[in-house]
Design an enzyme around this catalytic site. Structure first.
Site, PDB file in Angstrom:
ATOM      1  N   GLU A   3      -9.938  -3.837 -10.617  1.00  0.00           N
ATOM      2  CA  GLU A   3     -10.630  -2.576 -10.895  1.00  0.00           C
ATOM      3  C   GLU A   3      -9.886  -1.382 -10.293  1.00  0.00           C
ATOM      4  O   GLU A   3      -9.945  -0.274 -10.840  1.00  0.00           O
ATOM      5  CB  GLU A   3     -12.068  -2.617 -10.364  1.00  0.00           C
ATOM      6  CG  GLU A   3     -12.990  -3.583 -11.101  1.00  0.00           C
ATOM      7  CD  GLU A   3     -12.879  -5.026 -10.633  1.00  0.00           C
ATOM      8  OE1 GLU A   3     -11.982  -5.333  -9.813  1.00  0.00           O
ATOM      9  OE2 GLU A   3     -13.691  -5.862 -11.093  1.00  0.00           O
ATOM     10  N   PHE A  21      -1.559   2.047  -1.125  1.00  0.00           N
ATOM     11  CA  PHE A  21      -0.456   1.289  -1.707  1.00  0.00           C
ATOM     12  C   PHE A  21      -0.988   0.408  -2.825  1.00  0.00           C
ATOM     13  O   PHE A  21      -2.186   0.140  -2.909  1.00  0.00           O
ATOM     14  CB  PHE A  21       0.419   0.613  -0.651  1.00  0.00           C
ATOM     15  CG  PHE A  21      -0.102  -0.612   0.057  1.00  0.00           C
ATOM     16  CD1 PHE A  21      -1.345  -1.164  -0.190  1.00  0.00           C
ATOM     17  CD2 PHE A  21       0.718  -1.236   1.004  1.00  0.00           C
ATOM     18  CE1 PHE A  21      -1.767  -2.301   0.457  1.00  0.00           C
ATOM     19  CE2 PHE A  21       0.304  -2.381   1.658  1.00  0.00           C
ATOM     20  CZ  PHE A  21      -0.943  -2.905   1.378  1.00  0.00           C
ATOM     21  N   ASP A  30       8.117  -3.713  -1.722  1.00  0.00           N
ATOM     22  CA  ASP A  30       7.589  -5.077  -1.800  1.00  0.00           C
ATOM     23  C   ASP A  30       6.142  -5.137  -1.314  1.00  0.00           C
ATOM     24  O   ASP A  30       5.311  -5.841  -1.887  1.00  0.00           O
ATOM     25  CB  ASP A  30       8.466  -6.028  -0.975  1.00  0.00           C
ATOM     26  CG  ASP A  30       8.637  -5.552   0.453  1.00  0.00           C
ATOM     27  OD1 ASP A  30       9.228  -4.481   0.648  1.00  0.00           O
ATOM     28  OD2 ASP A  30       8.143  -6.243   1.370  1.00  0.00           O
ATOM     29  N   ASN A  37      12.414  -5.083   1.133  1.00  0.00           N
ATOM     30  CA  ASN A  37      12.925  -5.352   2.491  1.00  0.00           C
ATOM     31  C   ASN A  37      12.021  -6.365   3.213  1.00  0.00           C
ATOM     32  O   ASN A  37      12.085  -6.482   4.435  1.00  0.00           O
ATOM     33  CB  ASN A  37      13.050  -4.054   3.305  1.00  0.00           C
ATOM     34  CG  ASN A  37      11.728  -3.298   3.384  1.00  0.00           C
ATOM     35  OD1 ASN A  37      10.751  -3.674   2.734  1.00  0.00           O
ATOM     36  ND2 ASN A  37      11.687  -2.238   4.165  1.00  0.00           N
ATOM     37  N   THR A  94       9.161  -6.191   4.125  1.00  0.00           N
ATOM     38  CA  THR A  94       8.543  -5.502   5.272  1.00  0.00           C
ATOM     39  C   THR A  94       7.660  -4.365   4.782  1.00  0.00           C
ATOM     40  O   THR A  94       8.000  -3.693   3.803  1.00  0.00           O
ATOM     41  CB  THR A  94       9.650  -4.859   6.162  1.00  0.00           C
ATOM     42  OG1 THR A  94      10.612  -5.843   6.486  1.00  0.00           O
ATOM     43  CG2 THR A  94       9.091  -4.248   7.432  1.00  0.00           C
ATOM     44  N   TYR A 143      16.419  -0.083   5.615  1.00  0.00           N
ATOM     45  CA  TYR A 143      16.401   1.278   6.171  1.00  0.00           C
ATOM     46  C   TYR A 143      17.269   1.316   7.422  1.00  0.00           C
ATOM     47  O   TYR A 143      17.464   0.301   8.087  1.00  0.00           O
ATOM     48  CB  TYR A 143      14.969   1.694   6.511  1.00  0.00           C
ATOM     49  CG  TYR A 143      14.084   1.862   5.298  1.00  0.00           C
ATOM     50  CD1 TYR A 143      14.270   2.915   4.418  1.00  0.00           C
ATOM     51  CD2 TYR A 143      13.065   0.957   5.026  1.00  0.00           C
ATOM     52  CE1 TYR A 143      13.465   3.073   3.293  1.00  0.00           C
ATOM     53  CE2 TYR A 143      12.243   1.097   3.902  1.00  0.00           C
ATOM     54  CZ  TYR A 143      12.447   2.165   3.044  1.00  0.00           C
ATOM     55  OH  TYR A 143      11.658   2.319   1.937  1.00  0.00           O
TER      56      TYR A 143
HETATM   57  N1  TP9 Z   1      -3.570  -0.228   2.894  1.00  0.00           N
HETATM   58  C1  TP9 Z   1      -3.650   0.541   1.797  1.00  0.00           C
HETATM   59  C2  TP9 Z   1      -4.610   0.197   0.711  1.00  0.00           C
HETATM   60  N2  TP9 Z   1      -2.871   1.616   1.642  1.00  0.00           N
HETATM   61  C3  TP9 Z   1      -2.006   1.960   2.600  1.00  0.00           C
HETATM   62  N3  TP9 Z   1      -1.257   3.048   2.408  1.00  0.00           N
HETATM   63  C4  TP9 Z   1      -1.879   1.183   3.763  1.00  0.00           C
HETATM   64  C5  TP9 Z   1      -2.688   0.075   3.862  1.00  0.00           C
HETATM   65  C6  TP9 Z   1      -0.939   1.511   4.883  1.00  0.00           C
HETATM   66  N4  TP9 Z   1       0.398   1.563   4.396  1.00  0.00           N
HETATM   67  S1  TP9 Z   1       2.842   2.382   3.198  1.00  0.00           S
HETATM   68  C7  TP9 Z   1       2.512   0.784   3.731  1.00  0.00           C
HETATM   69  C8  TP9 Z   1       1.264   0.535   4.270  1.00  0.00           C
HETATM   70  C9  TP9 Z   1       0.885  -0.822   4.745  1.00  0.00           C
HETATM   71  C10 TP9 Z   1       3.607  -0.230   3.589  1.00  0.00           C
HETATM   72  C11 TP9 Z   1       4.477  -0.088   2.401  1.00  0.00           C
HETATM   73  O1  TP9 Z   1       5.446  -1.092   2.412  1.00  0.00           O
HETATM   74  P1  TP9 Z   1       6.374  -1.239   1.167  1.00  0.00           P
HETATM   75  O2  TP9 Z   1       7.130  -2.519   1.284  1.00  0.00           O
HETATM   76  O3  TP9 Z   1       5.599  -1.039  -0.082  1.00  0.00           O
HETATM   77  O4  TP9 Z   1       7.372   0.007   1.310  1.00  0.00           O
HETATM   78  P2  TP9 Z   1       8.445   0.299   2.475  1.00  0.00           P
HETATM   79  O5  TP9 Z   1       9.574   0.978   1.785  1.00  0.00           O
HETATM   80  O6  TP9 Z   1       7.781   1.211   3.456  1.00  0.00           O
HETATM   81  O7  TP9 Z   1       8.852  -1.005   3.067  1.00  0.00           O
HETATM   82 MG    MG Z   2       8.963  -2.864   2.062  1.00  0.00          MG
END
Ligand code: TP9
Ligand code: MG
Length: 573
Positions: A57, A438, A463, A490, A492, A561
């Site tokens: 949803e 995200f 990812d 990554n 991560t 990074y």
């Molecule tokens: N839960 C939700 C629903 N939204 C957000 N923004 C978070 C938690 C906190 N943010 S931005 C992020 C988080 C956990 C991680 C993103 O990781 P990625 O692999 O998609 O990107 P990167 O380039 O930072 O590794």
């Molecule tokens: Mg990542």
């Protein structure tokens, strides 16, 4: 437990009336997941309004947000009762914080069986969404559905635009009692312009703004998405060009001026000085003595603290809504009116004014060009700026002028997208500035590709964010949307690792590290062709292939990074 009657009838029901009225308001798509209310609504009752089944949803809510944002019309999303609506709630949160006129709909238990927290799957839906909607109501009498839709759309389309919600008890949804499909058509709505005392008095304030602009040496226009919604983009461009005034935007107002326009000083993020290793905010805002914010919205995450550097500045705030954040932004002059009306007025009132001498940002532009052209072949994965530079190259080859959309999910890479991704039209770059959930990427790309069917859509996702919502890859495949997705991998949650560094000068893997996911295999399992790229050459070739394919395509790019523990420095906000 009593269930809705499934006795078929030819009489029009509240479900017909609901869809008909939505269609009359310009809604053409309902995204969602249907539950047992399928006994009361099939979504084929009305011509011209299609149902798009999503896997989650949240996807439905964000796809509706983006389709509404680009088409300038309300669009709808659907959830079943209880957990359906709680899943949808992050989509609703996106459309309130990102400002989009979404009509959120959910089924509810039978009207005689609504005992929240006791009846099977029954929650108090209106109370759940009330704090994040502009209008939230439960249908009580079937024949009132048309009026409720009118109220929901009017509230959603009034600035600040945002979501409305209607809860639909399944028995009332399937009821024909008092239903009249021949109600007069509703008036067409564009995002409602402000009216009333504040708006009426705006000409006096506008006259002051003209004087301030005349007196300023280095004015800067800071533009937010409300300016796009008011239809002011051509007028802003004409004014900026005539008076030689630079334009800086929020994340989601990129594209107000085309990517390569000399007055486009870019979009800003609090991470930019750290990413570029350069005093970018100082270069952009330091010499400015007048900031004119057009459709500024604090939720778009361009904070006044970003422009408060260098010499003293005066500020003019032009917005269709009264200032909700005087504690962080108290302008020298506040003009509450429609942005287009104000810019037209300013244009006329400054006819004799000579062009300004804009402040020079050559060193910043040179730093960006040098950074993006980085030729290094890194052993431990590409760098995100190299990825975005490659996406820009192929987007420029593929899209006609003023076309194409680059969508970004949420993560550290998103801030590279804000800074570097090309956007040659309003909403040519899409990310969730306000809500930043995200998983935003796939549904936003779906909405963008549906809104702009003849144009290329590129999606960049990390990812972490991508795999939080990757089930809807199957939706992209099912709809055969030719979206080219780049997953920067990554293993991560990279942005969160950055914060660990900032807060503790070290990281703690269990809180941010994943084991590897095979994104190529994942894509193929969902019916999406895919490949892996580990260098600029491979990525450019894969992007070109994807752009020409006419079907969905995914490219996994291992990345890394460069921040070391404590090495990124403080954020600039
Ligand atoms: N839960 C939700 C629903 N939204 C957000 N923004 C978070 C938690 C906190 N943010 S931005 C992020 C988080 C956990 C991680 C993103 O990781 P990625 O692999 O998609 O990107 P990167 O380039 O930072 O590794
Ligand atoms: Mg990542």
């Amino acid at each position: 437990m009593s269930r809705v009657s499934t006795e078929p009838s030819n009489k029009p029901t509240a479900a017909h009336a609901l869809l008909k009225r939505l269609r009359e308001h310009g809604v053409d798509t309902v995204f969602g997941v249907v539950g047992r209310e399928a006994a009361s609504i099939l979504f084929d009752e009305v011509e011209g309004i299609d149902f798009v089944l999503t896997r989650h949803e949240f996807t439905a809510g964000v796809a509706a947000d983006v389709l509404a944002r680009i088409t300038g019309r309300p669009q709808a999303c659907w959830a079943t009762l209880g957990p359906g609506l709680t899943n949808l709630s992050t989509g609703i949160a996106t459309s309130v914080l990102d400002r989009s006129p979404v009509i959120a709909l959910a089924a509810q238990s039978e009207s005689h069986d609504i005992f929240p927290n006791d009846t099977h799957q029954c929650l108090d839906l209106v109370s759940i969404v009330k704090p994040m909607t502009k209008y939230a109501v439960e249908l009580q009498r079937p024949h009132e559905i048309t009026d409720l839709v009118d109220s929901a759309v009017t509230a959603a389309m009034t600035e600040p635009v945002g979501p409305s919600f209607i809860s639909l008890p399944v028995d009332l949804l399937g009821s024909a009692e008092g239903i009249d499909l021949d109600r007069p058509q509703p008036p067409a709505l564009t995002p409602a312009k402000p009216t009333g005392a504040v708006a009426d008095g705006w000409h006096t304030a506008a006259a002051k703004a003209v004087t301030m602009l005349r007196d300023a040496e280095h004015p800067v226009l800071v533009v937010g998405a409300a300016a796009i919604r008011s239809g002011a983009v051509p007028a802003i461009r004409a004014l900026a060009e005539r008076l030689n005034i630079p334009v800086i935007t929020t994340y989601i107002a990129k594209g107000v001026l085309p990517h390569g326009h000399e007055l486009n000083y870019g979009a800003v993020t609090g991470y930019m000085d750290g990413i570029l290793g350069f005093p970018a905010l100082e270069t952009l805002f330091g010499p400015a003595d007048l900031i004119v914010t057009l459709g500024y919205d604090y939720a778009e995450d361009l904070r006044p603290s970003m422009w408060e550097r260098g010499g003293e500045k005066r500020t003019v705030r032009v917005s269709p809504t009264v200032n909700p954040v005087p504690r962080v932004y108290r302008p020298t002059l506040d003009v509450v009116t429609d942005v287009l009306a104000f810019v037209n007025h300013l244009d006329k009132a400054t006819t004799g004014l000579s062009a300004k001498e804009r402040h020079d940002i050559t060193p910043l532009r040179e730093r960006i060009a040098e950074f993006l052209s980085d030729p290094e072949q890194y052993e431990d994965g590409m760098r995100v700026h190299q990825v975005i530079d490659s996406m820009n190259t192929v987007m420029a080859e593929t899209a006609n002028a003023a076309e194409g959309t680059i969508v970004s999910d949420i993560g550290f890479f998103r801030h590279y997208g804000v800074l570097f991704a090309r956007a040659d039209q309003p909403f040519g770059f899409l990310t969730s500035a306000g809500c930043s959930s995200f998983g935003y990427g796939i549904p936003a790309a779906i909405g963008a590709q549906m809104a702009r069917p003849g144009q290329p859509t590129f999606l960049i996702a990390g990812d972490g964010g991508f795999h939080s919502n990757s089930a809807d890859l199957e939706t992209i495949a099912r709809l055969n949307l030719p979206i080219v997705t780049v997953v920067v991998n990554n293993d991560t949650n990279g942005l969160i690792e950055l914060y660990q560094n900032l807060g503790h000068h070290r990281t703690h893997d269990p809180a941010v590290k994943f084991t590897g996911v095979d994104f190529v295999g994942l894509a193929e399992a969902n019916g999406v062709e895919a490949s892996r790229a580990t260098s600029r050459e491979e990525l450019l070739a894969a992007l070109r292939k994807g752009a020409e394919l006419g079907r969905p395509y995914l490219i996994e790019v291992p990345v890394n990074y460069d921040f070391q523990p404590g090495g990124f420095g403080a954020l600039s906000i």
